[in-house]
Design an enzyme around this catalytic site. Structure first.
Site, PDB file in Angstrom:
ATOM      1  N   HIS A  89       6.533  -8.199   0.619  1.00  0.00           N
ATOM      2  CA  HIS A  89       5.677  -8.349  -0.567  1.00  0.00           C
ATOM      3  C   HIS A  89       6.415  -8.079  -1.874  1.00  0.00           C
ATOM      4  O   HIS A  89       6.117  -8.690  -2.899  1.00  0.00           O
ATOM      5  CB  HIS A  89       4.444  -7.436  -0.453  1.00  0.00           C
ATOM      6  N   ASP A  90       7.389  -7.178  -1.874  1.00  0.00           N
ATOM      7  CA  ASP A  90       8.076  -6.825  -3.115  1.00  0.00           C
ATOM      8  C   ASP A  90       9.491  -7.398  -3.199  1.00  0.00           C
ATOM      9  O   ASP A  90      10.299  -6.912  -3.999  1.00  0.00           O
ATOM     10  CB  ASP A  90       8.133  -5.304  -3.274  1.00  0.00           C
ATOM     11  N   LYS A 112      11.179  -8.091  -6.510  1.00  0.00           N
ATOM     12  CA  LYS A 112      11.697  -7.025  -7.375  1.00  0.00           C
ATOM     13  C   LYS A 112      13.220  -6.957  -7.366  1.00  0.00           C
ATOM     14  O   LYS A 112      13.813  -6.261  -8.202  1.00  0.00           O
ATOM     15  CB  LYS A 112      11.104  -5.680  -6.956  1.00  0.00           C
ATOM     16  N   HIS A 122       8.056 -10.725 -10.832  1.00  0.00           N
ATOM     17  CA  HIS A 122       8.551 -10.534  -9.468  1.00  0.00           C
ATOM     18  C   HIS A 122       7.779 -11.329  -8.419  1.00  0.00           C
ATOM     19  O   HIS A 122       8.398 -11.808  -7.452  1.00  0.00           O
ATOM     20  CB  HIS A 122       8.670  -9.045  -9.108  1.00  0.00           C
ATOM     21  N   HIS A 141      -0.179 -10.848  -4.340  1.00  0.00           N
ATOM     22  CA  HIS A 141      -0.699  -9.497  -4.073  1.00  0.00           C
ATOM     23  C   HIS A 141      -1.069  -8.722  -5.332  1.00  0.00           C
ATOM     24  O   HIS A 141      -1.686  -7.660  -5.236  1.00  0.00           O
ATOM     25  CB  HIS A 141       0.293  -8.692  -3.209  1.00  0.00           C
ATOM     26  N   HIS A 142      -0.729  -9.248  -6.507  1.00  0.00           N
ATOM     27  CA  HIS A 142      -1.152  -8.591  -7.750  1.00  0.00           C
ATOM     28  C   HIS A 142      -2.304  -9.319  -8.432  1.00  0.00           C
ATOM     29  O   HIS A 142      -2.669  -8.979  -9.566  1.00  0.00           O
ATOM     30  CB  HIS A 142       0.029  -8.457  -8.715  1.00  0.00           C
ATOM     31  N   ASP A 193      -1.811  -1.738  -0.514  1.00  0.00           N
ATOM     32  CA  ASP A 193      -0.814  -1.502  -1.560  1.00  0.00           C
ATOM     33  C   ASP A 193      -1.277  -0.389  -2.502  1.00  0.00           C
ATOM     34  O   ASP A 193      -0.517   0.537  -2.822  1.00  0.00           O
ATOM     35  CB  ASP A 193      -0.583  -2.804  -2.325  1.00  0.00           C
TER      36      ASP A 193
END
Length: 340
Positions: free
Chosen positions: A200-201, A204, A229, A253-254, A282
């Site tokens: 998911h990240d 970044k 990101h 996801h954000h 999260d």
């Protein structure tokens, strides 16, 4: 059905040619041998679909030849049809002992020969097809395992880059998968959800350390960079075919239920289900984990916060399900003082 490659071993020229002519009518490719040794050399060379062996042959008889066939890794799975005289019961019993698949008696009936051969060849091809399919399945499983091992390695590398959130990817993945299972999603979907949660990240990696590790609040300009990101994740993962079905979480996801999230500003059910599920995990893990500027919050406080922003941040239909799952977990597991 296409013709098979068949080795016919018989020391009698008339019998050998007669059998060959019968089988050639069905389109089979026939190879002949006059004794067992010649048969073995020929069979190792062409790897036939079937071997016909007369029992009585010079140099090496049919039974001994069959025994050698079964002991040879190249030929062990090739069907063998033994040809014996009408009253040769002993040869039949011995043939069973050495691994023969079927028997024919002399004088040979052409129709019986052709039917027996067609049946053996068909069954052997089904067996080979099954084995090939199983080999493909095994190779596919190994490939999937390699994919997942690689993804797990990436997620661990991401966590190592940010020491403050060590283990975060594994924890949120476990929670997300648990909820997906509780919702009854099929395993095929959960496979992609697991991969997406672990990655998911990944976007970044494109964020400068000065922003990613900044101890204080980000400026408006820095937030513009940080909010890139999910886009980086999409751009990096989309060209990887097997990861395309897992993109919903890294890319979305954000996003928030009321449309105030990023990068696309999606709202409600326009947000993919996988991303809506993941959002709970999260936020839960972020609030429960220690940070340099605060301690991890208690379960009660995190539950209260999630309930308060249900309908704005979270899907209100999923909120009670997530909270019920966490209640089950924390009823069974004593709450730690800190979550690292």
């Amino acid at each position: 059905m296409a013709g098979a490659s068949i080795v016919v071993a018989d020391d009698e020229p008339v019998a050998r040619e007669l059998i060959a002519s019968y089988l050639a009518r069905d389109g089979h490719q026939i190879y002949t041998a006059t004794n067992g040794l010649e048969c073995l050399r020929l069979a190792r060379k062409i790897l036939p679909d079937l071997i016909l062996l007369d029992v009585m042959m010079p140099t090496m008889d049919g039974l001994e030849t069959c025994q050698h066939i079964r002991a040879d890794p190249l030929l062990a799975e090739v069907p063998v049809l033994i040809i014996s005289t009408l009253d040769d019961r002993t040869s039949r019993l011995n043939g069973i002992n050495v691994g023969a698949d079927d028997f024919l008696t002399k004088p040979i009936d052409s129709l019986e020969l052709r039917v027996r051969v067609q049946s053996i060849v068909r069954l052997n091809r089904y067996r080979k097809l099954h084995e090939s399919r199983r080999e493909l399945e095994t190779a596919y499983e190994a490939l999937q395992q390699a994919y997942d091992t690689t993804i797990l390695g990436w997620s661990r590398a991401l966590d190592m880059r940010d020491q403050e959130t060590e283990g975060h990817s594994q924890r949120v993945t476990e929670m997300t998968v648990h909820m997906a299972q509780a919702l009854g999603l099929p395993e095929s979907d959960i496979l992609h959800i697991r991969r997406g949660a672990l990655l998911h990240d990944i976007g970044k990696l494109g964020i400068p350390d000065s922003i990613l590790h900044k101890p204080g609040p980000l400026t408006a300009e820095e937030w513009v960079v940080m909010r890139r990101h999910p886009v980086y994740a999409y751009e990096w993962l989309a060209p990887i075919e097997y990861l395309r079905p897992a993109l919903d979480i890294p890319y979305c996801h954000h996003e928030k239920w009321n449309g105030s999230g990023y990068p696309q500003g999606l709202a409600g059910t326009a947000i993919p289900l996988a991303a809506r599920i993941f959002a709970f995990a999260d936020v839960w893990d972020a609030m429960r984990s220690d940070r340099p500027y605060r301690k991890g919050m208690s379960v009660a406080k995190v539950r209260q916060h999630i309930a308060e922003i249900s309908g704005s941040h979270f899907d209100p239909d999923l909120t009670p399900i997530f909270l019920a799952l966490q209640e089950e977990i924390y009823e069974l597991t004593p709450e730690p003082d800190r979550v690292r």
